[in-house]
Design an enzyme around this catalytic site. Sequence first.
Site, short mmCIF file in Angstrom:
data_model
loop_
_atom_site.label_atom_id
_atom_site.label_comp_id
_atom_site.label_asym_id
_atom_site.label_seq_id
_atom_site.Cartn_x
_atom_site.Cartn_y
_atom_site.Cartn_z
N ASP A 129 0.75 -1.06 -0.26
CA ASP A 129 0.14 0.07 0.00
C ASP A 129 0.91 1.25 -0.13
OD1 ASP A 129 -2.23 -1.51 0.01
OD2 ASP A 129 -2.52 -1.28 2.30
P1 NAP Z 1 0.75 -4.11 3.24
O1 NAP Z 1 0.26 -3.07 1.92
O2 NAP Z 1 -0.28 -4.64 3.94
O3 NAP Z 1 1.67 -5.22 2.16
C1 NAP Z 1 2.19 -6.33 2.77
C2 NAP Z 1 2.53 -7.09 1.61
O4 NAP Z 1 3.64 -8.03 2.12
C3 NAP Z 1 1.37 -7.90 1.29
O5 NAP Z 1 1.00 -7.41 -0.11
C4 NAP Z 1 2.17 -9.32 0.83
O6 NAP Z 1 2.21 -9.76 -0.52
C5 NAP Z 1 3.78 -9.22 1.15
N1 NAP Z 1 4.01 -10.31 2.15
C6 NAP Z 1 3.34 -11.04 3.24
N2 NAP Z 1 4.30 -11.72 3.77
C7 NAP Z 1 5.39 -11.75 2.78
C8 NAP Z 1 6.46 -12.57 2.96
N3 NAP Z 1 6.61 -13.54 3.89
N4 NAP Z 1 7.45 -12.40 2.07
C9 NAP Z 1 7.36 -11.22 1.11
N5 NAP Z 1 6.25 -10.66 1.09
C10 NAP Z 1 5.30 -10.78 1.80
O7 NAP Z 1 2.02 -3.48 3.75
P2 NAP Z 1 2.51 -1.74 3.89
O8 NAP Z 1 2.90 -1.49 2.56
O9 NAP Z 1 3.52 -1.95 4.85
O10 NAP Z 1 1.46 -1.09 4.29
C11 NAP Z 1 0.82 -1.02 5.55
C12 NAP Z 1 -0.58 -1.26 5.34
O11 NAP Z 1 -1.07 -1.55 6.73
C13 NAP Z 1 -1.52 0.26 5.13
O12 NAP Z 1 -2.63 -0.07 4.29
C14 NAP Z 1 -1.63 0.97 6.48
O13 NAP Z 1 -2.63 1.71 6.42
C15 NAP Z 1 -1.94 -0.33 7.23
N6 NAP Z 1 -1.82 -0.45 8.75
C16 NAP Z 1 -0.94 0.37 9.20
C17 NAP Z 1 -0.93 0.29 10.70
C18 NAP Z 1 0.46 0.93 11.19
O14 NAP Z 1 0.24 1.60 12.46
N7 NAP Z 1 1.64 1.15 10.57
C19 NAP Z 1 -1.78 -0.28 11.44
C20 NAP Z 1 -2.72 -0.82 10.91
C21 NAP Z 1 -2.87 -0.93 9.26
P3 NAP Z 1 2.01 -11.20 -0.85
O15 NAP Z 1 1.03 -11.88 0.21
O16 NAP Z 1 1.81 -11.40 -2.12
O17 NAP Z 1 3.52 -11.79 -0.34
#
Ligand code: NAP
Length: 462
Positions: free
Chosen positions: A390
Site C-alpha cells: 500500500d
Molecule cells: P501491506 O500493504 O499490508 O502489504 C504487505 C505485503 O507484504 C503484502 O502485499 C504481501 O504480499 C507481502 N508479504 C506478506 N508476507 C510476505 C513474505 N513472507 N515475504 C514477502 N512478502 C510478503 O503493507 P505496507 O505496504 O507496509 O502497508 C501497511 C498497510 O497497513 C497500510 O495500508 C496501513 O494503513 C495499514 N496499517 C498500518 C498500521 C500502522 O500503524 N503502521 C496499522 C494498521 C494498518 P504477498 O501476500 O503477495 O506476499
Amino acid sequence: MCYIAASIFFVFGLKMLSSPATARRGNLISSIGMLIAVVTALTAMSEIKWVWIIAAAVIGSSVGASAARLIKMTSMPQMVGLFNGFGGLASLLVGFSEFHFKWAAVETIHTFTMLAIFLTVLAGAVTFSGSLVAYGKLSGTLSGKPLLYKGRNIINTALLAVIVALGIFFCTRQINQLEGAAVAGVYILLAGIVILALVLGILTTIGIGGADMPVIICLLNSYSGLAACAAGFVINNNVLIVSGSLVGASGFILTNIMCKAMNRSLANVLFSGFGSAALTKESVYEGQVKPVNVQDAYLILEAARNVVFVPGYGMAVAQAQHVVRELGDLLTENGADVKYCIHPVAGRMPGHMNVLLAEANVQYEQLIEPQDVNPSMEIVDVAVVIGANDVVNPAARQDQNSPLWGMPIINVDRARTCIVLKRSLNPGFAGVDNPLFFKDNTRMLFGDAKKSVSALVAEFKQ
Ligand code: NAP
C-alpha cells in the site's frame, strides 16, 4: 517529590522516544519513572492489603511477561492494541469501584468527582471495546474493511448525546438526597452508561478500516491516556493525572502525524468510511508483469550506485530484517550508497519498521524520510521493495477513485529500476490492487522475502 521525579522521567523519556537514536534509552527512563510512581503510590496508601497487591502483581506480571516472550513479532500490533484496551478497562474498573465504595459508605460525592467518574467510565469503556474491535481487525478475526451502514454518523452522534445526557443526570445525583430504590437506581444508571459507551466504542471503530487503521490505533491509545487521567482525578493521584495526560496528548499528536501521513483530516478518517471501495481490475492491469530471478536481480543490484530499501509489513512476516541489513552492507561494500526509507504507516503499528531495522542494527544515518527521497527518486538506480504494498501504490497519486487516493506514498515507481519482493500479486492491507507491479521499470522477485534476500546475499558472497 517522588511523583515529581517520576513525571520528569516520563517527560524526558517521551522526548527521547521521538528519535530512533535515543528511543531505547527513552523507553528505559520512562519505565524507571513508572516504577518510582507505582512504588510511591503503593507505599503512600495507608490501608493497603499487601497480599492482594502482591498476588495481582505476580499474576499480571507473569501473564504479561510470558505473552510478551511468546508473541510473534507479526502479532505485536494486535498485542499493543489489546494493551490499550486493558488500560481502558483498568480505568473503567477504578471509576466504577470508587463510585461503589463511596456510594456504599453513604458518602457525599462532590459533583466534580462524579464528573471524573463519568468521564473515566466513558473513556475507559470506549477504549476497551474499540480496542477489541481493532484487535479483531489487525489479527484478521474481523474483516479489515470498514463496516458501513446508512445513517451511522447520525446513530453514533445520537448515542453520544444520550450518554452525555445520562452523564449530566448522573453527576447531579447525591446519595443524601435519595431514598430506597433511587439509591440503587444510580448504580443502574452508571452501568447503563458503561454499556452504551461499550456500544459506542464498537460502532465508531467498525466503521474504520483499510489503510486508516493506524489512525484509530493512535486515537485509542490517546483515549486510554484520557481515561487514566480522569481516573487520577477520581482517586486523587497526581502522577496518574500527569502520566494519563502525557499519554493522551502524545497519542493525539501521533494521531495527527498519522493523519498527515495519509493526507487526511481526522474528521475525514472518523466519519467518511473512506477505504471501502475497491479498484476494478481493468483500471489496474495495464502493462505486463515482469518476473525476475535471483541471478538477474543480483546483476541489477551489483551494477547499482545508489539503492533505496523500502520495507513493509511483508518484511515483518518474513522476519527478513537481518538479511536485508546484510544485503545493504554488501551493497555498501560494493560501492553503492544505501538508504532505507520507512513510510509512517508501513507495517501494522506506528514505528513497526523502525523497530525491526533497529533490531537488525541498521545505522540511523542510513534512514531517510519519504519526503526527502521522493524529489530525487528519478536518480535512484534501484528501489528494493521488501514486502511493502500500500505504501508504494501509485494509485494513491493517479486514481481519484482509489481508496488510497491522496495518501502520500514512496514513489518507487519513479526509480530507474524497482525490484518488488513479495510472494504473489495479492493486494496489501487496504485490499487495493497495485499498478506498480505492471510498470515497465518494475521487476517482481516472487517468493518469501527472507528466502529471496538470503539468495541475493549468497550471490554477492560468491
Ligand atoms: P501491506 O500493504 O499490508 O502489504 C504487505 C505485503 O507484504 C503484502 O502485499 C504481501 O504480499 C507481502 N508479504 C506478506 N508476507 C510476505 C513474505 N513472507 N515475504 C514477502 N512478502 C510478503 O503493507 P505496507 O505496504 O507496509 O502497508 C501497511 C498497510 O497497513 C497500510 O495500508 C496501513 O494503513 C495499514 N496499517 C498500518 C498500521 C500502522 O500503524 N503502521 C496499522 C494498521 C494498518 P504477498 O501476500 O503477495 O506476499
